[in-house]
Enzyme design. Structure first.
Site, PDB file in Angstrom:
ATOM      1  N   GLY A  25       2.156   2.747  10.495  1.00 40.42           N
ATOM      2  CA  GLY A  25       3.020   3.912  10.300  1.00 40.42           C
ATOM      3  C   GLY A  25       3.701   4.384  11.556  1.00 40.42           C
ATOM      4  O   GLY A  25       4.269   5.465  11.600  1.00 40.42           O
ATOM      5  N   GLU A  39      -7.550   4.497   8.158  1.00 44.70           N
ATOM      6  CA  GLU A  39      -7.420   5.950   7.970  1.00 44.70           C
ATOM      7  C   GLU A  39      -8.715   6.544   7.411  1.00 44.70           C
ATOM      8  O   GLU A  39      -9.117   7.659   7.765  1.00 44.70           O
ATOM      9  CB  GLU A  39      -6.232   6.245   7.049  1.00 44.70           C
ATOM     10  CG  GLU A  39      -4.901   5.971   7.723  1.00 44.70           C
ATOM     11  CD  GLU A  39      -3.757   5.701   6.755  1.00 44.70           C
ATOM     12  OE1 GLU A  39      -2.625   5.472   7.211  1.00 44.70           O
ATOM     13  OE2 GLU A  39      -4.006   5.709   5.522  1.00 44.70           O
ATOM     14  N   HIS A  46      -9.960   0.878   4.987  1.00 38.18           N
ATOM     15  CA  HIS A  46      -8.703   1.177   5.683  1.00 38.18           C
ATOM     16  C   HIS A  46      -9.001   2.065   6.899  1.00 38.18           C
ATOM     17  O   HIS A  46      -9.840   2.958   6.843  1.00 38.18           O
ATOM     18  CB  HIS A  46      -7.720   1.857   4.743  1.00 38.18           C
ATOM     19  CG  HIS A  46      -6.346   1.916   5.291  1.00 38.18           C
ATOM     20  ND1 HIS A  46      -5.973   2.836   6.258  1.00 38.18           N
ATOM     21  CD2 HIS A  46      -5.263   1.156   5.058  1.00 38.18           C
ATOM     22  CE1 HIS A  46      -4.714   2.637   6.568  1.00 38.18           C
ATOM     23  NE2 HIS A  46      -4.260   1.630   5.872  1.00 38.18           N
ATOM     24  N   GLU A  95      -5.494  -4.918  10.669  1.00 43.66           N
ATOM     25  CA  GLU A  95      -4.560  -3.810  10.884  1.00 43.66           C
ATOM     26  C   GLU A  95      -4.738  -3.243  12.287  1.00 43.66           C
ATOM     27  O   GLU A  95      -5.669  -2.477  12.536  1.00 43.66           O
ATOM     28  CB  GLU A  95      -4.804  -2.715   9.836  1.00 43.66           C
ATOM     29  CG  GLU A  95      -6.232  -2.251   9.724  1.00 43.66           C
ATOM     30  CD  GLU A  95      -6.359  -0.948   8.939  1.00 43.66           C
ATOM     31  OE1 GLU A  95      -7.448  -0.652   8.458  1.00 43.66           O
ATOM     32  OE2 GLU A  95      -5.344  -0.232   8.799  1.00 43.66           O
ATOM     33  N   LYS A 104       0.025   4.202  -0.356  1.00 43.24           N
ATOM     34  CA  LYS A 104      -0.710   5.351   0.198  1.00 43.24           C
ATOM     35  C   LYS A 104      -0.495   6.563  -0.709  1.00 43.24           C
ATOM     36  O   LYS A 104      -0.475   6.422  -1.929  1.00 43.24           O
ATOM     37  CB  LYS A 104      -0.269   5.580   1.649  1.00 43.24           C
ATOM     38  CG  LYS A 104      -0.551   4.367   2.527  1.00 43.24           C
ATOM     39  CD  LYS A 104      -0.457   4.658   3.997  1.00 43.24           C
ATOM     40  CE  LYS A 104      -0.771   3.416   4.807  1.00 43.24           C
ATOM     41  NZ  LYS A 104      -0.681   3.668   6.258  1.00 43.24           N
ATOM     42  N   SER A 112       3.369  -1.880  10.106  1.00 37.51           N
ATOM     43  CA  SER A 112       4.827  -1.782  10.276  1.00 37.51           C
ATOM     44  C   SER A 112       5.574  -3.066   9.948  1.00 37.51           C
ATOM     45  O   SER A 112       6.550  -3.433  10.613  1.00 37.51           O
ATOM     46  CB  SER A 112       5.152  -1.306  11.702  1.00 37.51           C
ATOM     47  OG  SER A 112       4.629  -0.006  11.887  1.00 37.51           O
ATOM     48  N   ASN A 133       0.852  -1.191   0.000  1.00 36.89           N
ATOM     49  CA  ASN A 133       0.000   0.000   0.000  1.00 36.89           C
ATOM     50  C   ASN A 133       0.885   1.237   0.000  1.00 36.89           C
ATOM     51  O   ASN A 133       1.440   1.608   1.036  1.00 36.89           O
ATOM     52  CB  ASN A 133      -0.912  -0.006   1.231  1.00 36.89           C
ATOM     53  CG  ASN A 133      -1.827   1.210   1.269  1.00 36.89           C
ATOM     54  OD1 ASN A 133      -1.823   2.029   0.353  1.00 36.89           O
ATOM     55  ND2 ASN A 133      -2.598   1.327   2.333  1.00 36.89           N
TER      56      ASN A 133
HETATM   57  C1  LIG Z   1      -3.963  -3.325   6.813  1.00 40.35           C
HETATM   58  C2  LIG Z   1      -3.470  -1.953   6.395  1.00 40.35           C
HETATM   59  C3  LIG Z   1      -2.034  -1.827   6.600  1.00 40.35           C
HETATM   60  S1  LIG Z   1      -1.381  -0.429   5.788  1.00 40.35           S
HETATM   61  O1  LIG Z   1      -1.648  -0.514   4.401  1.00 40.35           O
HETATM   62  O2  LIG Z   1      -1.886   0.771   6.435  1.00 40.35           O
HETATM   63  C4  LIG Z   1       0.332  -0.507   6.058  1.00 40.35           C
HETATM   64  C5  LIG Z   1       0.630  -0.142   7.436  1.00 40.35           C
HETATM   65  C6  LIG Z   1       2.098  -0.068   7.744  1.00 40.35           C
HETATM   66  O3  LIG Z   1       2.893  -0.740   7.076  1.00 40.35           O
HETATM   67  O4  LIG Z   1       2.451   0.646   8.684  1.00 40.35           O
END
Ligand SMILES: CCCS(=O)(=O)CCC(=O)O
Length: 249
Positions: free
Chosen positions: A172, A98, A96, A166, A12, A212, A10
């Site tokens: 992050g 966010e 997600h 998640e 983002k 992470s 992802n």
């Molecule tokens: C399930 C979503 C995970 S994510 O796409 O937000 C990556 C998060 C990260 O690596 O910190």
């Protein structure tokens, strides 16, 4: 188990044209396990979807980071499920944290989008997860079960659904759930599917971990019996994403 390992990247809202070309070039040259072993999906920002699709190796796939539902009208700035199908983009990330937290996407709204995207022929990475406050109050499973139930109330065919757990507190932040923490929730999520949807769906649905993940912690996480892969953030724009793909078990 027989569930094909799944590694999603992802990106983002990151990446310049040069950075996109560079990471796609690294991915295109990478020696990784075959498609029979690991399914790799990269999710660039909307503006790069067609560009990445045009450059990416044929054994990797592309996902959008969200989509709208035509029945609600496509809002300015959004992309509809129909447009993704028209572009030949097979996957979409929905729910997600966010978007749930910053844009107030409710469980029911997310479930509505999951059902609609599936009805249009898209494959969906559906995200569920708890905040630090919810975890510390002991309501992790209550939260993720409610998020999953909302989807199950609208979705009968799970063949094109990947469930992404998640822990919001690990996104992050550099804080990663321990393998035991990840396995515990993945096990409970699969048990919930078994008890509320059915044995076949529970056995075949990939439940992937996101929060992470990096080249250093992926192997131990991948070794957990109910961790079927990852949705990777920051590390997916770096060469170590190849190491994470190779952690496929
Ligand atoms: C399930 C979503 C995970 S994510 O796409 O937000 C990556 C998060 C990260 O690596 O910190």
């Amino acid at each position: 188990m027989g569930r094909k390992f799944f590694v999603g990247g992802n990106w983002k809202c990151n990446g310049t044209s040069d950075e996109v070309k560079k990471i796609v070039s690294i991915l295109n040259e990478a020696e990784v396990p075959s498609e029979d072993v690991v399914e790799v999906v990269v999710s660039p920002p909307f503006v790069f979807l067609a560009f990445v699709k045009s450059l990416l190796r044929s054994d990797f796939q592309v996902a959008a980071q969200n989509c709208w539902v035509r029945k609600g009208g496509a809002f300015t700035g959004e992309v509809s499920a129909e447009m993704l199908v028209n572009l030949g983009i097979p996957w979409v990330i929905l729910g997600h944290s966010e978007r749930r937290l910053l844009l107030n996407e409710s469980n029911e709204f997310v479930a509505d989008k999951v059902a609609y995207a599936l009805s249009q022929g898209l494959k969906v990475i559906a995200c569920v997860g708890e905040t630090l406050e919810q975890r510390e109050s002991g309501s992790t499973m209550t939260v993720v079960a409610a998020q999953t139930k909302a989807i199950a109330d609208q979705v009968s065919n799970w063949a094109n659904v990947v469930l992404a757990y998640e822990p919001v507190w690990a996104i992050g932040t550099g804080k990663v759930a321990t393998p035991a923490q990840a396995q515990e929730v993945h096990f409970e999520l699969r048990k919930w599917l078994q008890e509320n949807v059915g044995a076949e769906v529970a056995a075949t649905t990939r439940i992937i971990y996101g929060g992470s993940v990096n080249g250093a912690n992926c192997k131990e996480l991948a070794a957990q019996p109910d961790v079927d892969g990852f949705l990777v953030g920051g590390a997916s724009l770096k060469p170590e994403f190849v190491d994470i793909i190779k952690s496929a078990t």
